[in-house]
Design an enzyme around this catalytic site. Structure first.
Site, PDB file in Angstrom:
ATOM      1  N   GLU A 171     -11.213  -6.707   2.680  1.00 31.24           N
ATOM      2  CA  GLU A 171     -10.739  -8.077   2.891  1.00 31.24           C
ATOM      3  C   GLU A 171     -11.265  -8.705   4.183  1.00 31.24           C
ATOM      4  O   GLU A 171     -10.500  -9.079   5.071  1.00 31.24           O
ATOM      5  CB  GLU A 171      -9.222  -8.108   2.860  1.00 31.24           C
ATOM      6  CG  GLU A 171      -8.641  -7.687   1.516  1.00 31.24           C
ATOM      7  CD  GLU A 171      -7.149  -7.931   1.388  1.00 31.24           C
ATOM      8  OE1 GLU A 171      -6.503  -8.315   2.400  1.00 31.24           O
ATOM      9  OE2 GLU A 171      -6.615  -7.754   0.275  1.00 31.24           O
ATOM     10  N   GLU A 364      -7.667  -3.574  -5.304  1.00 26.52           N
ATOM     11  CA  GLU A 364      -6.237  -3.743  -5.051  1.00 26.52           C
ATOM     12  C   GLU A 364      -5.676  -4.768  -6.019  1.00 26.52           C
ATOM     13  O   GLU A 364      -6.293  -5.813  -6.266  1.00 26.52           O
ATOM     14  CB  GLU A 364      -5.939  -4.240  -3.632  1.00 26.52           C
ATOM     15  CG  GLU A 364      -6.201  -3.259  -2.518  1.00 26.52           C
ATOM     16  CD  GLU A 364      -5.826  -3.821  -1.148  1.00 26.52           C
ATOM     17  OE1 GLU A 364      -4.942  -4.715  -1.087  1.00 26.52           O
ATOM     18  OE2 GLU A 364      -6.420  -3.377  -0.156  1.00 26.52           O
TER      19      GLU A 364
END
Length: 459
Positions: A171, A364
């Site tokens: 991320e 995720e």
């Protein structure tokens, strides 16, 4: 255990089912065996930065209990375990030689993963920058990209004989924006220009790491985990549609496009100032380029984007938009994030096209539900099962529509330290009793996942 009454959904026999964790969120042992301070150690030890002043000093104690955790992954019938390496555990000062005890820990951990018959999916950076590098400017300092490359080389030399699949960054959009622009995550800075410089340093680091890993293991498969979401216009007005497109390029493509094309997406920064704002140097197009072997995608919620006439605080950025993580009309998880499985379907197709239909792994996807044990000790998190089933069904629909998804990793294996939320939000399919000697209990959602993973069909 709820079973949606809809048409059956099945997956290919070689589909990868896994679970994900991150070093700072589960390991603990924050200052043991040669590990030094990370930016999250410093941030969490600063009063008022994390809810209830929680920290990751002990977390889930997985530094000692990793074998137990890996056994849980195997018990649920999964085939892949995504975990991360703590940079200051391996290279305590962010430069120089390796900490032998740190590398030995990750060798033991990886061997345990392999002995369990699982595929290691190793993340190299999941937000724990050595504090000493932050003291020298952190990711806003271009030199940090070179320091990261040196660290990756240490990890590759130690683990590339055991690990074939790597996630370079987790991320990058979030750890740069929340850490350097909004200040709500480590290192807690609110410096718009530093944020822009950090995004470029991170892209340089991604390209350098890609080449180092390929040198260490020619058959390595390398990606990064990009958190993405549909940027949904607040209305059909042309201004809102244009604002949503700008933010799609900035929030979804800013770290993907340079890797695949050697340049940033157009229409985000003023062209005449882009190189100045980012600290771009001659030759950077070649450095940032990294023809990723697969694309990791993290998905949680859609974003709503509305045009505004007010510019944001980042110089040269074509903002003129208000955005919110949520549409305001959907059910929410316990952390307050909207639940929208259709947006998962949509962003998979969007990112598949944007990345040239490279293989996709969901690195995720998950939900915070804070359901505790019932009287008999079981954890009946039916809301998580509904979330899980709806999103897996949406993924299957995206695959039928052409998205090349080959794997899914639930976030997270364990209830853990959830960054600025501390221990107040539980994402795990395994309950951790932080007050009762870290006792682990597979939740109903974990048993449901076992059924899915072992049959390759929605239960």
């Amino acid at each position: 255990m709820p079973k949606p009454q809809t048409s059956p959904v099945s997956f290919p026999q070689d589909f990868i089912w896994g679970a994900a964790t991150a070093a700072y969120q589960i390991e603990g042992a924050w200052n043991e065996d040669g590990k030094t301070e990370s930016i999250w150690d410093r941030f969490a030890h600063t009063p008022g930065k994390v809810k209830h002043d929680h920290n990751g000093d002990l977390a889930c104690d997985s530094y000692r209990r990793y074998a137990e955790d890996i056994a849980l992954v195997k018990a649920m019938g999964l085939t892949s375990y995504r975990y991360s390496v703590s940079w200051p555990r391996v290279q305590p000062h962010g430069r120089g030689g390796a900490n032998a005890a740190g590398l030995d820990y990750y060798r033991r951990l990886t061997d345990c993963v392999l002995d369990a018959g699982l595929r290691p999916l190793l993340t190299l950076y999941h937000w724990d920058l050595p504090q000493e590098l932050e003291d020298q400017g952190g990711w806003a300092n271009r030199d940090t990209a070179s320091r990261f490359a040196d660290y990756v080389r240490l990890v590759a030399d130690a683990l590339a004989d055991r690990v074939r699949h790597f996630v370079v960054l987790n991320e990058p959009k979030t750890f740069t924006s929340t850490g350097y622009w909004q200040g709500v995550h480590a290192p807690g800075r609110r410096e718009p220009l530093a944020f822009l410089r950090a995004t470029h340093s991170v892209n340089l680091a991604q390209g350098m790491a890609f080449r180092i890993l390929k040198q260490a293991r020619s058959d390595a498969e390398i990606g990064s985990a990009f958190d993405v979401a549909p940027m949904i216009p607040a209305s059909s007005r042309a201004e809102d549609v244009a604002a949503a497109e700008r933010w799609h390029r900035f929030l979804n493509l800013w770290f993907v496009h340079p890797a695949l094309h050697g340049a940033y997406p157009e229409g985000v920064l003023e062209p005449a100032r882009q190189h100045e704002l980012l600290g771009w140097q001659e030759g950077d197009a070649d450095v940032v380029r990294a023809p990723l072997d697969f694309i990791g995608l993290n998905y949680y919620s859609p974003w709503l984007v509305r045009h505004t006439d007010t510019e944001c605080d980042i110089p040269g950025l074509h903002c003129k938009a208000n955005w919110a993580k949520g549409l305001g009309e959907l059910p929410q998880t316990d952390i307050g994030w909207d639940i929208d499985a259709k947006s998962f379907h949509d962003i998979l197709l969007t990112m598949a096209e944007a990345t040239g239909y490279r293989p996709i792994e969901i690195t995720e996807c998950g939900a915070a539900y804070n359901t505790g044990p019932s009287a008999d000790g079981s954890i009946n998190d039916d809301a998580r099962i509904r979330f899980f089933a709806d999103h897996v069904r949406a993924m299957a629909a995206a695959m039928a529509d052409g998205a090349p998804v080959r794997g899914f990793h639930y976030w997270s294996l364990l209830d853990n330290f959830e960054w600025a939320e501390g221990y107040t939000q539980r994402f795990g399919i395994v309950h951790v009793d932080f007050e009762q000697q870290q006792k682990r209990t597979i939740k109903a959602s974990g048993h449901w996942y076992r059924q899915l993973a072992t049959t390759n069909a929605l239960p």
